[in-house]
Design an enzyme around this catalytic site. Structure first.
Site, short mmCIF file in Angstrom:
data_model
loop_
_atom_site.label_atom_id
_atom_site.label_comp_id
_atom_site.label_asym_id
_atom_site.label_seq_id
_atom_site.Cartn_x
_atom_site.Cartn_y
_atom_site.Cartn_z
N LYS A 199 50.22 34.54 43.68
CA LYS A 199 49.28 34.92 44.45
C LYS A 199 48.53 33.86 43.73
CE LYS A 199 45.49 36.49 43.69
NZ LYS A 199 43.81 35.43 44.04
N GLY A 252 44.40 35.88 33.27
CA GLY A 252 43.37 36.02 33.44
C GLY A 252 42.55 36.66 32.48
N SER A 253 41.52 37.11 33.00
CA SER A 253 40.06 38.43 32.39
C SER A 253 40.72 39.22 31.80
CB SER A 253 39.12 38.60 32.65
OG SER A 253 39.48 39.44 34.15
N THR A 254 40.18 40.26 30.95
CA THR A 254 41.10 41.42 30.20
C THR A 254 40.79 42.49 31.01
OG1 THR A 254 40.45 40.49 27.66
CG2 THR A 254 40.19 42.41 28.27
N GLU A 255 39.29 42.56 31.10
CA GLU A 255 38.86 42.97 32.71
C GLU A 255 39.87 43.20 33.82
OE1 GLU A 255 34.85 41.80 34.16
OE2 GLU A 255 34.53 43.23 35.31
N GLY A 257 42.92 42.36 33.54
CA GLY A 257 44.19 42.93 33.35
C GLY A 257 44.01 44.73 33.22
N GLU A 274 48.95 38.12 30.10
CA GLU A 274 48.00 37.04 29.19
C GLU A 274 46.76 37.28 29.77
OE1 GLU A 274 46.65 34.11 27.64
OE2 GLU A 274 47.61 32.84 29.05
N CYS A 308 42.18 29.54 27.88
CA CYS A 308 42.05 31.57 27.02
C CYS A 308 42.33 31.33 25.29
CB CYS A 308 42.81 31.88 28.05
SG CYS A 308 44.36 31.59 27.75
N GLU A 405 33.68 36.91 25.95
CA GLU A 405 34.36 35.53 26.15
C GLU A 405 33.29 34.56 27.15
OE1 GLU A 405 38.63 35.68 28.44
OE2 GLU A 405 38.98 33.53 27.04
P1 NAP Z 1 39.70 37.19 36.48
O1 NAP Z 1 39.05 37.50 37.80
O2 NAP Z 1 40.70 38.06 36.04
O3 NAP Z 1 41.36 36.48 37.91
C1 NAP Z 1 42.33 35.85 37.75
C2 NAP Z 1 43.37 36.36 38.52
O4 NAP Z 1 43.43 37.67 39.29
C3 NAP Z 1 43.24 35.75 39.85
O5 NAP Z 1 44.19 35.49 40.96
C4 NAP Z 1 42.32 36.72 40.86
O6 NAP Z 1 42.05 36.56 42.47
C5 NAP Z 1 42.90 38.10 40.55
N1 NAP Z 1 42.71 39.20 40.36
C6 NAP Z 1 40.69 39.58 40.22
N2 NAP Z 1 40.63 40.61 40.65
C7 NAP Z 1 41.94 41.56 41.08
C8 NAP Z 1 42.11 43.08 40.67
N3 NAP Z 1 41.58 43.56 41.06
N4 NAP Z 1 43.67 43.14 41.13
C9 NAP Z 1 44.14 41.93 41.43
N5 NAP Z 1 44.21 40.88 41.23
C10 NAP Z 1 42.78 40.19 40.87
O7 NAP Z 1 38.88 35.52 36.20
P2 NAP Z 1 38.16 34.97 36.86
O8 NAP Z 1 36.84 35.58 37.33
O9 NAP Z 1 38.25 34.05 37.67
O10 NAP Z 1 37.41 34.36 35.67
C11 NAP Z 1 36.75 35.60 34.92
C12 NAP Z 1 37.29 35.69 33.56
O11 NAP Z 1 38.29 35.68 33.61
C13 NAP Z 1 36.90 34.49 32.74
O12 NAP Z 1 35.56 34.29 32.29
C14 NAP Z 1 38.01 34.59 31.93
O13 NAP Z 1 37.44 35.18 30.91
C15 NAP Z 1 39.08 34.84 32.19
N6 NAP Z 1 39.50 33.80 32.41
C16 NAP Z 1 41.38 34.37 31.10
C17 NAP Z 1 42.07 33.16 31.61
C18 NAP Z 1 43.55 33.29 30.85
O14 NAP Z 1 44.42 32.41 31.08
N7 NAP Z 1 43.34 33.60 29.84
C19 NAP Z 1 42.17 32.20 33.48
C20 NAP Z 1 41.03 32.24 33.82
C21 NAP Z 1 39.90 33.31 33.69
P3 NAP Z 1 40.58 35.72 43.00
O15 NAP Z 1 40.73 34.08 41.78
O16 NAP Z 1 40.97 35.34 44.18
O17 NAP Z 1 39.87 36.72 42.60
#
Ligand code: NAP
Ligand code: MG
Length: 501
Positions: A199, A252-255, A257, A274, A308, A405
């Protein structure tokens, strides 16, 4: 904006791809979402809608998992020899290279990053990752193990281990390096013989959908890779919770995760994560000043700060603090912010309006707590999601901008005088993804590298990635490693076989 926007000319390969109706890739076919719904993906340089994409949901995830399950349990994929599997992955790398320009332009349109970066980094790194993993397909080995078994004296056994694919892998990726994150996840899964439901992030589904077409062209059997764009709360959550998925890999985000972990508990699927970071970048007084200033600037400003592992906490030895922060601020002011399609652009827009508001919110929080900006400090222009590269000083460990972050082009700089205190400060974070050290003293560098609680330590360099080098986090930056040999462990089970002789 520094320069006027140039749109990809209509009628070229990229506009032909982008203007299509984008579907889900399930069981080797391009299909509409079961609900018939679509969602928009935007051009972050203009805020305009780029394309409509089928919106996958629980029902589509279910179909994709069924397809991946069948491909794993009974399909031709498992019957391929490791060499045949490796060649298919290698072919995919060739196809990525052949379509480098198109993939790079799609990435710039959907994510906003400078085209020159997508061309030089995102796409070639994705191809290289697949090549590296293609080589591993024929080298996934177990061991033979001499055993003693005290309660069967005199008996003889042949004992060995097999390393087998974990099964169906669910993979959820972010928007900061859409194609490359797909490669990091797909490469080891395919090399080990798993099947996948992937996804992409809602903000950036396009390059991954183009990758799906190349996966078809490379000849992977139906159902081996399924791609389901959609929202995290619906498609992502359904994938993480699905009882027929054996392993979930998330970036993605720790939250989020932590939500993945809870969702995975239902069938105790294997989990790799990650997550975020707030990485310290440490500059000592004995350093090559020009290299350290350029390095500290690119550590935070690369990819609009949406990394990240960004070097977002800059610690500088007191005697050279002013020189270094003034130097980084001077570099920040020289950065050309604009459309990724302009050759003069060094920094594109942030990925979305939400991210723009988030980063601007952090800037306001920093200023209200007493931080000052040596450069930037605000949005750039009034169209698109641009933020000026920002160096914040007068910051301290209690501020939100130092602890949390930001995921944008914002670095907080702080002086240090006592190296022991510095280590405590540098490690004072819930995260542990990366760290940077700048010094001419090689002993000091390696001693400090050992003390950093981080998955990657860069010495006199930053943001150096390679398919062979494992990447991942300590503490709340994640579980497991991507890339390198270590990534294979995340996609295999070890089976012990013991035979009486
Ligand atoms: P995110 O919400 O953690 O999104 C990452 C992925 O997880 C996306 O594909 C997202 O889908 C999906 N996702 C969101 N909620 C989910 C859930 N409840 N269950 C399963 N999958 C879910 O990150 P973001 O909102 O795009 O960005 C917020 C923060 O995440 C950033 O500011 C940064 O701190 C962090 N981040 C970290 C990395 C990294 O490389 N470690 C990369 C991006 C962001 P959708 O996008 O379709 O909602
Ligand atoms: Mg987009």
């Amino acid at each position: 904006m520094a320069t006027a926007l140039k749109i990809v000319p209509p009628g070229n390969t990229v506009s032909n791809f982008v203007s299509r109706t984008h579907k889900l890739f399930i069981n080797g076919k391009w299909v509409e979402a079961a609900s018939g719904r679509t969602f928009a993906t935007y051009n972050p340089a203009t805020g305009e809608v780029l394309a409509q994409v089928a919106e996958g949901d629980r029902a589509d995830i279910d179909l994709a998992v069924k397809a991946a399950r069948a491909a794993f349990d009974t399909g031709p994929w498992r019957k391929l020899s490791p060499s045949e599997r490796g060649r298919m992955i290698w072919k995919l790398a060739d196809l990525i290279e052949e379509n480098l320009e198109e993939l790079a332009e799609i990435e710039t349109l959907d994510n906003g990053k400078p085209l020159k970066i997508a061309r030089a980094a995102d796409v070639p790194l994705a191809a290289d990752l697949f090549r590296y993993m293609a080589g591993w397909a024929t080298k996934i080995e177990g061991n033979t193990i001499p055993i003693s078994v005290p309660y069967t004296p005199g008996a003889q056994y042949l004992a060995y281990t097999l390393r087998e694919p974990v099964g169906v892998a669910g993979q959820i990726i972010p928007w900061n390096f859409p194609l490359l994150m797909a490669a990091w996840k797909l490469g080891p899964a395919l090399a080990t013989g798993c099947t996948v439901v992937l996804k992409p992030a809602e903000q950036t589904p396009l390059s991954v959908l183009r990758l799906g077409e190349l996966i078809q062209e490379a000849g992977f059997p139906d159902g081996v890779v399924n791609i389901v764009p959609g929202y995290g709360e619906t498609a992502g959550a359904a994938l993480a919770a699905h009882p027929k998925v054996d392993k979930i890999a998330f970036t993605g985000s720790t939250e989020v995760g932590k939500l993945i972990l809870q969702a995975a508990a239902g069938n105790l699927k294997k989990v790799s994560l990650e997550l975020g970071g707030k990485s310290p970048n440490v500059v000592f007084a004995d350093v090559d000043l020009d290299a350290a200033i350029a390095g500290a600037a690119s550590a935070i400003f690369f990819n609009q700060g949406q990394c990240c592992c960004a070097g977002s906490r800059l610690y500088v030895e007191k005697s050279i603090f002013d020189k270094v922060v003034d130097g980084v601020a001077a570099q920040a002011k020289k950065i050309n912010v604009g459309s990724g399609f302009e050759s003069s652009t060094d920094m594109g827009p942030l990925v979305s309006e939400e991210q723009l508001n988030r980063v601007c919110g952090y800037l306001e929080s920093g200023f209200s707590e007493g931080a000052t900006a040596l450069s930037g400090g605000s949005r750039h222009g009034d169209k698109g999601y641009f933020v000026k590269p920002t160096v914040l000083v007068n910051t301290n460990e209690s501020m939100k901008v130092v602890q949390e972050e930001i995921f944008g082009p914002v670095v907080t700089a702080m002086p240090f005088s006592d190296p022991e205190e510095l280590i405590t400060q540098a490690n004072d974070s819930i995260y542990g993804l990366a760290a940077g050290i700048w010094t001419r003293d090689i002993k000091k560098a390696h001693r400090l590298a050992a003390q950093m609680r981080a998955g990657t330590v860069w010495i006199n360099c930053y943001n150096i990635f390679d398919a062979a080098l494992p990447f991942g986090g300590y503490k709340q930056s994640g579980w497991g490693r991507e890339m390198g040999k270590d990534a294979l462990e995340m996609y295999t089970e070890v089976k012990a076989v013991c035979s009486a002789l």
